[in-house]
Design a protein around this motif. Structure first.
Motif, PDB file in Angstrom:
ATOM      1  N   ASP A 134     -42.789  63.229  45.355  1.00 38.42           N
ATOM      2  CA  ASP A 134     -43.322  63.581  44.850  1.00 38.42           C
ATOM      3  C   ASP A 134     -44.302  63.158  43.531  1.00 38.42           C
ATOM      4  O   ASP A 134     -43.591  64.195  42.646  1.00 38.42           O
ATOM      5  N   PHE A 135     -44.451  62.446  42.696  1.00 46.47           N
ATOM      6  CA  PHE A 135     -44.643  62.079  42.136  1.00 46.47           C
ATOM      7  C   PHE A 135     -46.274  62.705  40.928  1.00 46.47           C
ATOM      8  O   PHE A 135     -45.651  63.010  40.118  1.00 46.47           O
ATOM      9  N   ASP A 136     -46.674  62.901  42.074  1.00 48.76           N
ATOM     10  CA  ASP A 136     -48.037  63.928  40.809  1.00 48.76           C
ATOM     11  C   ASP A 136     -47.972  65.186  41.028  1.00 48.76           C
ATOM     12  O   ASP A 136     -48.257  65.452  39.893  1.00 48.76           O
ATOM     13  N   GLY A 137     -46.802  65.522  42.227  1.00 51.68           N
ATOM     14  CA  GLY A 137     -45.962  67.455  41.914  1.00 51.68           C
ATOM     15  C   GLY A 137     -44.897  67.221  41.086  1.00 51.68           C
ATOM     16  O   GLY A 137     -44.746  68.110  40.095  1.00 51.68           O
ATOM     17  N   ALA A 154     -38.182  66.879  38.973  1.00 51.86           N
ATOM     18  CA  ALA A 154     -38.026  65.870  38.121  1.00 51.86           C
ATOM     19  C   ALA A 154     -39.488  64.988  37.170  1.00 51.86           C
ATOM     20  O   ALA A 154     -40.164  63.968  38.156  1.00 51.86           O
ATOM     21  N   PRO A 155     -40.161  65.537  36.621  1.00 48.50           N
ATOM     22  CA  PRO A 155     -41.279  64.823  35.861  1.00 48.50           C
ATOM     23  C   PRO A 155     -41.133  63.997  35.901  1.00 48.50           C
ATOM     24  O   PRO A 155     -42.553  63.059  34.999  1.00 48.50           O
ATOM     25  N   VAL A 156     -40.053  63.521  35.027  1.00 52.51           N
ATOM     26  CA  VAL A 156     -39.547  61.821  34.462  1.00 52.51           C
ATOM     27  C   VAL A 156     -38.461  61.575  34.660  1.00 52.51           C
ATOM     28  O   VAL A 156     -37.840  62.011  35.109  1.00 52.51           O
ATOM     29  N   VAL A 157     -38.295  60.335  35.951  1.00 58.26           N
ATOM     30  CA  VAL A 157     -37.391  59.559  37.027  1.00 58.26           C
ATOM     31  C   VAL A 157     -37.416  58.521  36.690  1.00 58.26           C
ATOM     32  O   VAL A 157     -38.425  57.517  36.533  1.00 58.26           O
ATOM     33  N   ASN A 172     -43.613  52.748  45.375  1.00 58.75           N
ATOM     34  CA  ASN A 172     -44.696  51.517  46.205  1.00 58.75           C
ATOM     35  C   ASN A 172     -44.821  52.219  47.407  1.00 58.75           C
ATOM     36  O   ASN A 172     -46.011  51.667  47.489  1.00 58.75           O
ATOM     37  N   HIS A 173     -43.957  53.507  47.432  1.00 60.51           N
ATOM     38  CA  HIS A 173     -45.226  54.062  49.140  1.00 60.51           C
ATOM     39  C   HIS A 173     -46.717  54.664  48.486  1.00 60.51           C
ATOM     40  O   HIS A 173     -47.665  54.524  48.979  1.00 60.51           O
ATOM     41  N   HIS A 174     -45.941  55.363  46.776  1.00 60.37           N
ATOM     42  CA  HIS A 174     -47.145  56.205  46.084  1.00 60.37           C
ATOM     43  C   HIS A 174     -48.330  55.043  46.059  1.00 60.37           C
ATOM     44  O   HIS A 174     -49.273  55.393  45.786  1.00 60.37           O
ATOM     45  N   THR A 175     -48.165  54.313  45.173  1.00 64.59           N
ATOM     46  CA  THR A 175     -48.291  53.127  44.622  1.00 64.59           C
ATOM     47  C   THR A 175     -48.118  51.420  45.124  1.00 64.59           C
ATOM     48  O   THR A 175     -47.341  51.854  44.116  1.00 64.59           O
TER      49      THR A 175
END
Length: 465
Positions: A134-137, A154-157, A172-175
């Protein structure tokens, strides 16, 4: 408070990047799906040895590890080309022994890098597979070897998890990242020449005085056959890793027409008769080792703002024919660690700048790796290629500020891959004009050729800048 970085992938690039980031004050956790190779043993499935060149060595020097690695490596001066009629000859990579590449064990190198990263304060978590993100979270979900999942912040991965990157799939699933995979259409299978002591003495080449090895150890051996080839890289214990490259499908020879060791043995007897006797376990090797695929990965986007970034093969996997995949990935770590140290709180700008710097260079080495396959399997025994190679070496002696073979630029300097690619193309055009189709470098007036070179091409930039 130190910025926290989550790394996915504890292989070569992931471990080295983690060590460099930790050394610059970042708090780093690495999650790796495989077990710890220092405990469970190194899990293969990929080539057991790799070619280490200047770009990779530079990264290892930055990490303080170059000497340790070189003590575990075998020097390779050039290509030992084995022709169909049984002759062999060395084509040097560089001008002398100051320009060589090194055969290193993937497993031994990985374990050394893991130890160094842990000593720098990196925390490794093995047997942990990325499930989704969940990149936004700012959270990711991991599963252990029993399939039990958990979520972590994991705010920065950063993904250094290879060509089959799980982080890339999640991103890629996210964007959509503009992913494109170009299959080579050729594949490979690995075999092994054991140490000389296990082979009949009449099969061992003792001309170089190397009793431990069945062949000259300080070379990358190539059996070019036009459209396909075998290569062999030395290992420190005296063995060689042999790799057969063939079309995956189609008319003979291909892996489709050589489905088992019985068919492959007849093929080797005809095309590689000097290699076959050196592989006493041929049937088990051929039938037991998988056929590996070869592809090039291109992405339009390597990052999601400042939240996630891909590096190494996860961003730009290439075919192995220039021996630069690991070196390119290691060069990534130097660039990224330096950028992050310079702007530790601004990952969005850092990740964008990293892609801006590295993408043209990864595209260039991808193209050169594809070209080098044709060169290795076809051109190394071609008279016109050999004439261009000889003329280039003569011009490099006459006008070293204006001419350097592309291979040397890629392998022994820090010049950007993109520069080496374009300069190499310009130099090749000039060589063709000077030779005018001749296969004799001696037919060219070298003084006039050097003058033309200086008038046509600008001086080379700082090779190690």
């Amino acid at each position: 408070m130190a910025q926290h970085i989550t790394l996915i992938g504890g292989g070569l690039v992931g471990a080295l990047l983690a060590q460099q980031l930790a050394g610059r004050g970042f708090k780093v956790d690495v999650f790796e799906k495989r077990p710890d190779p220092r405990i469970a043993g190194f899990v293969g499935g990929r080539s057991i040895n790799l070619a280490l060149a200047e770009r990779g060595l530079h990264a290892l020097r930055q990490a303080g590890l170059a000497n340790d690695v070189l003590q575990r490596a075998v020097m390779m001066r050039g290509r030992m080309v084995h022709t169909r009629d049984g002759r062999s000859g060395l084509q040097r990579y560089g001008v002398d022994d100051s320009e060589v590449i090194w055969s290193v064990s993937r497993g031994a190198l990985n374990m050394l890098l893991l130890d160094a990263a842990e000593a720098a304060g990196v925390r490794f978590h093995f047997g942990q597979s990325l499930v989704d993100a969940d990149f936004d979270g700012g959270r990711i979900r991991l599963a252990d070897e029993a399939g039990v999942a958990r979520g972590i912040d994991a705010p920065v991965v950063i993904g250094a998890d290879g060509a089959g990157s799980a982080l890339r799939a999640a991103m890629n699933h996210h964007t959509p990242l503009g992913e494109r995979v170009e299959a080579l259409g050729h594949a490979y299978k690995e075999l092994e020449i054991p140490p000389a002591g296990t082979l009949p003495s009449e099969l061992v080449d003792r001309s170089g005085g190397h009793d431990q090895f069945a062949l000259e150890p300080h070379a990358l051996h190539i059996w070019p056959r036009g459209g396909y080839m075998c290569i062999a890289l030395p290992n420190t214990e005296g063995s060689f890793t042999v790799t057969l490259f063939l079309p995956a499908q189609g008319a003979h020879p291909s892996f489709a027409t050589l489905p088992d060791a019985r068919a492959a043995r007849a093929f080797f007897e005809h095309d590689f008769p000097d290699v076959l006797p050196l592989i006493p376990d041929f049937a088990n090797d051929y039938d037991g080792h998988p056929v590996g695929t070869l592809s090039t990965l291109y992405l339009q986007q390597w990052h999601l703002g400042g939240k996630a970034l891909l590096v190494g093969d996860a961003a730009h996997a290439i075919v192995p024919f220039h021996g630069q995949g690991m070196n390119c990935g290691f060069e990534d770590t130097v660039v990224l660690a330096s950028l992050m140290a310079g702007a530790p709180g601004d990952t969005a700008d850092v990740f964008a700048e990293f892609q801006r710097i590295r993408q043209p260079n990864s595209d260039a080495i991808a193209a050169m790796a594809l070209e080098n396959y044709v060169e290795m399997r076809d051109s190394v025994a071609d008279p016109h290629y050999l004439a261009k190679r000889e003329l280039g070496a003569l011009l490099a002696e006459r006008a070293p500020q204006h001419f350097m073979a592309r291979y040397r630029m890629v392998t022994f300097t820090h010049l950007p891959y993109a520069y080496a690619y374009e300069r190499g193309r310009a130099q090749d055009v000039l060589l063709e004009q000077l030779l005018r189709g001749s296969t004799q470098a001696g037919s060219v007036d070298l003084d006039a050729a050097a003058a033309t070179l200086r008038a046509t091409l600008p001086p080379l930039p700082d090779l190690h800048g």
